[in-house]
Design a protein around this motif. Sequence first.
Motif, PDB file in Angstrom:
ATOM      1  N   ARG A  99     -33.633  15.423  33.450  1.00 39.58           N
ATOM      2  CA  ARG A  99     -33.170  16.022  32.770  1.00 39.58           C
ATOM      3  C   ARG A  99     -33.571  15.095  30.874  1.00 39.58           C
ATOM      4  O   ARG A  99     -33.354  13.819  30.817  1.00 39.58           O
TER       5      ARG A  99
ATOM      6  N   ASP B 255     -32.100  23.100  34.355  1.00 43.47           N
ATOM      7  CA  ASP B 255     -33.088  22.580  35.197  1.00 43.47           C
ATOM      8  C   ASP B 255     -34.002  22.898  35.580  1.00 43.47           C
ATOM      9  O   ASP B 255     -34.028  23.729  36.116  1.00 43.47           O
TER      10      ASP B 255
ATOM     11  N   LYS C 213     -28.233  16.819  29.142  1.00 40.64           N
ATOM     12  CA  LYS C 213     -26.853  17.384  30.446  1.00 40.64           C
ATOM     13  C   LYS C 213     -26.019  16.685  29.849  1.00 40.64           C
ATOM     14  O   LYS C 213     -25.189  16.248  29.117  1.00 40.64           O
TER      15      LYS C 213
ATOM     16  N   ALA D 120     -28.071  21.353  31.994  1.00 36.72           N
ATOM     17  CA  ALA D 120     -29.485  21.015  31.200  1.00 36.72           C
ATOM     18  C   ALA D 120     -30.322  21.487  30.671  1.00 36.72           C
ATOM     19  O   ALA D 120     -30.505  22.031  30.537  1.00 36.72           O
TER      20      ALA D 120
END
Length: 367
Positions: A97, A77, A100, A124
């Motif tokens: 994102r 992330d 994911k 992610a």
Amino acid sequence: MCIELRDYGFTHEEFFAAENFLNQIKSDNENFIPGRVIEIRRNMYKVISRYGEVPAELGGGFYHSLRSGEEFPVTGDFVILKYNPDGSSLISGLLPRRSKFSRTDFGGHAEGYVKNIREQVTAANFDYVFILSSLNHDFNINRIARYLTASWQSGAFPVVVLSKRDLCDDPGSKEAETRKIAKNVPVISVSAKTGDGLDALAPFLEPGKTIVFLGSSGVGKSSLLNTLAGETVMDVKNIRGNDSKGRHTTTHRQLFRLPSGTLVIDTPGLRELGLWDSREGMSLAFAELEELFSRCRFSDCTHRSEPGCAVLAALADGSLSPEQWKNYQIQRKETAFVEQHSSYLKQKKEIQKTIARNVRQIMKKET
Ligand SMILES: Nc1nc2c(ncn2[C@@H]2O[C@H](COP(=O)(O)OP(=O)(O)OP(=O)(O)O)[C@@H](O)[C@H]2O)c(=O)[nH]1
Ligand SMILES: [Mg+2]
């Protein structure tokens, strides 16, 4: 130390998302900086930023936004840090994102009934999913089919990597078997031990691109990472002799930068992959099969005994394998179950209904 976050997959998209975030919180405080989560252990995050790797934890403001539906950051992330040069920095925001990987968390499974099932995000912001499956006794085509659905759903491109080629006398036949269920997906067999087949992975090892390695324990995810890195960056342990099962050596997700500039997220082997919201992923994984439905004589065909059923015809002429049809039915049932039991998906359906209603209203007005 000055790190270019671009070298860690930070694209223009994330740059603008970060600017947007800072505008929203009306902060020109230069201690607010973007970063990428490269490792999580318990509640401690390791984040790569312009100042190198920094330890971080979730800030109070972030907990506040969690209550309004925000998600916990996972490895890969992009986040906004309130940078602290003298200790732990605070994660203040999660940037949108672009992909994911999710699985179903049956954590609420109690006393024979399902209380609440939830989405568990594994990683992610990756471009490719390497689905690893070993060519030894543990080779399992149905498992690959499940990973394919979840990978298509992730928003990234799946690549099936058949590992331990040195242990298989006839990798070609396993590749062919896999290609039957992995339509439009590269299927590549490799050996991390001898280096055989690794050349075929080169097109995916682009600088700045992120690849997540997924697959059961013991298939050789960390070994492949070590081979590509040219050094031991992750521990590797022998599989069990009796049933070829792995020992769950990797225990948390970690992001590495290869000498080629490619980012790799190594993950712990999953015991089982419960499919999460996977309707779109299924449509991509089973595109040819679903296309058959439109060719059935009856629109409400159950594909069991109706005349003019395109599925039964494809099963009869061998263009559809019984295993693939079974995989489809199992996954469809599972996806429907998840849709029924998850409050998130109920909300999503409600939103979709509202969108459809709004579209109808607009259409009415225009006519
Ligand atoms: N012969 C052979 N053995 C391999 C190959 N790749 C991995 N192995 C072996 O397989 C075992 C498991 O490898 P790991 O890399 O730890 O597997 P993993 O997928 O990371 O497993 P987890 O971390 O438990 O999820 C080790 O004994 C490796 O040496 C290969 O290409 N050929
Ligand atoms: Mg491992």
